[in-house]
Write a protein that holds these residues in place. Structure first.
Motif, PDB file in Angstrom:
ATOM      1  N   UNK A 124      -6.673  12.586  -5.153  1.00 14.21           N
ATOM      2  CA  UNK A 124      -5.767  11.723  -4.404  1.00 14.21           C
ATOM      3  C   UNK A 124      -5.746  10.314  -5.002  1.00 14.21           C
ATOM      4  N   UNK A 125      -4.577   9.672  -4.932  1.00  8.57           N
ATOM      5  CA  UNK A 125      -4.451   8.292  -5.412  1.00  8.57           C
ATOM      6  C   UNK A 125      -3.696   7.454  -4.390  1.00  8.57           C
ATOM      7  N   UNK A 126      -4.096   6.201  -4.273  1.00  8.71           N
ATOM      8  CA  UNK A 126      -3.428   5.257  -3.387  1.00  8.71           C
ATOM      9  C   UNK A 126      -3.378   3.902  -4.085  1.00  8.71           C
ATOM     10  N   UNK A 127      -2.215   3.288  -4.105  1.00  7.75           N
ATOM     11  CA  UNK A 127      -2.066   1.944  -4.659  1.00  7.75           C
ATOM     12  C   UNK A 127      -2.253   0.939  -3.543  1.00  7.75           C
ATOM     13  N   UNK A 145       0.840  -1.192   0.000  1.00  6.07           N
ATOM     14  CA  UNK A 145       0.000   0.000   0.000  1.00  6.07           C
ATOM     15  C   UNK A 145       0.875   1.242   0.000  1.00  6.07           C
ATOM     16  N   UNK A 146       0.545   2.209  -0.832  1.00  8.91           N
ATOM     17  CA  UNK A 146       1.339   3.436  -0.854  1.00  8.91           C
ATOM     18  C   UNK A 146       0.622   4.560  -1.587  1.00  8.91           C
ATOM     19  N   UNK A 147       0.695   5.765  -1.043  1.00 14.99           N
ATOM     20  CA  UNK A 147       0.349   6.912  -1.876  1.00 14.99           C
ATOM     21  C   UNK A 147       1.489   7.061  -2.871  1.00 14.99           C
ATOM     22  N   UNK A 148       1.229   7.604  -4.035  1.00 12.80           N
ATOM     23  CA  UNK A 148       2.310   7.737  -5.006  1.00 12.80           C
ATOM     24  C   UNK A 148       2.115   8.993  -5.832  1.00 12.80           C
ATOM     25  N   UNK A 149       3.221   9.423  -6.428  1.00 13.80           N
ATOM     26  CA  UNK A 149       3.156  10.638  -7.217  1.00 13.80           C
ATOM     27  C   UNK A 149       2.459  10.360  -8.538  1.00 13.80           C
TER      28      UNK A 149
END
Length: 571
Positions: free
Chosen positions: A543-546, A277-281
């Motif tokens: 916003x985006x989150x993987x 899990x990670x927020x990413x650019x």
């Protein structure tokens, strides 16, 4: 214009090369990786156990306490191990968490705590821990970033000034009940109130002014949340273990590892399963979306980005505009007209960004329509040149760059934070190129992210024009970030008219319960900001989150993800 898009295209080519390196030689959708006999795993419901790996793309500062953190990344970590008293629903409406409340007049509140909530050190949380947090902030006063969330309590200012030995507006009824009286009735007293306790046991005897550097914040923090901090490698990783006694129920996941990884490694680690899990650019959005073992969660953002000007300094109690270099609003307006925000956003944010003309994200109900702002700041280099001419910034010596109105050399000194992500330098360079195209000689300084924010907060003279961003949180009131007396007003902008509008917008005697009247006052303030541009509003982000497909129970809305104790892992 052709010249402009030529250099932007060159930057995009550099960016494309970087993205190719991010992905390595892996092909996320390669047919060779597919197995015809694969069958979907049946979900059987929440199960206990497993380790979740969560990533940050840059070194975290390490101020791991809600009462002291001031940088992105630290808050991601704190959210795993410490709970606030109040939470917010999908409409950003306050709702009880550890504390519930009643009020008849929006000035006098009675808060009641859940019983049996324990700090990770075994002590039970009481309202005295909350009073301790509020008094700690009030002791520090204006130099503390949360002072504006405390100074509206009756007696807080007198306590700060040494005129009282306690905050008169705080009355402890018993261990689970606290009465809070504000200096006046405001619409948003609840939303603005600082609602994060501080363990008295942990911080007893420590001077509030040095608490932020203590082991209790840096290396051995405690909270009341679903996970406990087990191990910290400063700036690199944090290991958290399940809080078996969590007041909302035992979390499903046994361990969470938060680690820092370079942006160029994100796609590969997601693909091989070493990252969950990670927020990413946004620059790597296409590569992440192409992975078949990952879901990209997209949700409305509450953040915006801007280019700020150091117009003055913070004198310890208020902002003072005493720096003349960027004091002419025509200069500032010209610098915004010179930027093609639409093209810039498409180049560096993969379609997740859109330009905005006021410092309020569209997701907030107080946001005035962009089109209603007095200036649209559509990319117009000729308009920028005309404004600069009117303001007296002309090329005196024929070198192609404009001098200031006194005929002296004028250089825009632009600073941007450096996290190791090469796209940041590319996007920062784009700004300087835009300004040079209208005749403003510009330089770029990339600064380590932690030093960068220290420079901004302390009004370091080495920093003149800077790139910044704000996540606005649940309360849309701009006073904490743009008020005359707040330290977070980094450009140090002072507008008496704007200040009065913001104060009126939360004054119950002015707006009552009339939401439309309050919104109109905020719209007037946004129009002033749009005209004065003490900071250039650039864009707002979705916003985006993987999230790995093996991680279940995670949901998102405008307030962010749900509580991590509800997540679970399906192996």
């Amino acid at each position: 214009m052709k010249k402009s898009y030529a250099w932007l295209l060159a930057l995009m080519l550099v960016l494309s090369a970087f993205l190719a390196a991010c992905s390595g030689n892996e092909k996320a959708n390669s047919k060779d990786d597919e197995k015809d006999d694969e069958t979907p795993v049946e979900e059987t419901g929440p199960v206990d156990g497993g380790t979740l790996t969560y990533a940050l793309s840059s070194e975290f500062k390490g101020l791991l306490n809600w009462n002291f953190y001031d940088a992105d990344g630290d808050d991601d970590i704190i959210a795993f191990f410490d709970d606030g008293l109040i939470s917010y629903d999908e409409n950003l409406k306050a709702e009880p968490n550890i504390a519930s409340w009643t009020t008849d007049d929006n000035q006098n509140f009675t808060f009641t705590f859940e019983k049996g909530v324990k700090w990770h050190n075994g002590e039970e949380l009481t309202v005295n821990d909350w009073v301790f947090a509020l008094e700690t902030i009030a002791t520090i006063g204006g130099e503390h970033q949360r002072w504006s969330n405390v100074n509206t309590i009756e007696g807080a200012v007198a306590f700060n000034e040494g005129k009282a030995d306690k905050i008169s507006g705080l009355e402890v009824v018993d261990d689970y009940t606290l009465k809070v009286k504000f200096d006046k009735a405001r619409v948003n007293n609840l939303e603005n109130l600082w609602s994060y306790p501080l363990s008295q046991k942990e911080f007893a005897g420590i001077d509030p002014k040095v608490m932020a550097e203590s082991p209790q914040v840096r290396t051995n923090p405690v909270g009341t949340g679903p996970y406990k901090v087990n191990k910290i490698i400063p700036g690199e990783s944090v290991e958290l273990v399940r809080n078996e006694d969590y007041w909302k129920g035992k979390p499903h996941i046994e361990k969470i590892i938060v680690k820092v990884i370079a942006s160029e490694l994100t796609t590969g680690e997601l693909k091989n399963g070493s990252l969950d899990m990670t927020p990413f650019h946004p620059t790597i959005l296409p590569e992440v979306e192409a992975l078949d073992n990952v879901v990209v969660e997209r949700y409305p953002g509450l953040s915006y980005y801007y280019v700020g000007f150091k117009l003055g300094k913070y004198d310890g109690s208020k902002n003072v505009m005493d720096k003349p270099k960027y004091s002419d609003k025509k200069l500032r307006q010209a610098m915004l007209y010179a930027i093609d925000r639409q093209a810039w956003g498409e180049a560096f944010f993969s379609g997740l960004a859109k330009p905005l003309n006021r410092p309020v994200p569209t997701s907030h109900w107080i946001a005035a329509p962009n089109e209603d702002m007095p200036n649209q700041y559509t990319y117009d280099p000729e308009k920028a040149k005309s404004l600069l001419d009117e303001a007296g910034y002309v090329d005196v010596d024929g070198d192609g760059f404009r001098e200031d109105p006194a005929g002296k050399e004028f250089v825009v000194k632009f600073s941007h934070y450096d996290t190791g992500n090469p796209t940041f330098e590319a996007r920062a360079k784009a700004f300087t190129q835009y300004w040079e195209e209208v005749g403003l000689k510009s330089t770029l300084q990339m600064t380590d992210v932690n030093l960068y924010y220290d420079q901004i907060e302390k009004d370091d003279p080495a920093l003149e024009v800077f790139y910044g961003g704000w996540g606005t949180g649940a309360d849309p009131d701009p006073l904490p970030t743009w008020g005359i007396d707040t330290v977070w007003n980094y450009p140090r902008w002072v507008s008496e008219e704007g200040q009065q509008l913001l104060e009126d917008a939360v004054d119950l005697s002015v707006v009552g319960t009339d939401t439309d009247k309050r919104k109109d006052l905020y719209a007037q303030w946004q129009a002033i900001f749009n005209e004065e541009v003490p900071a250039l509003p650039i864009l707002e982000l979705e916003e985006v989150m993987a999230v790995s497909k093996r991680v279940k129970g995670v949901t998102f809305d405008v307030s962010g993800p749900n509580d991590p104790h509800e997540w679970w892992i399906q192996e």
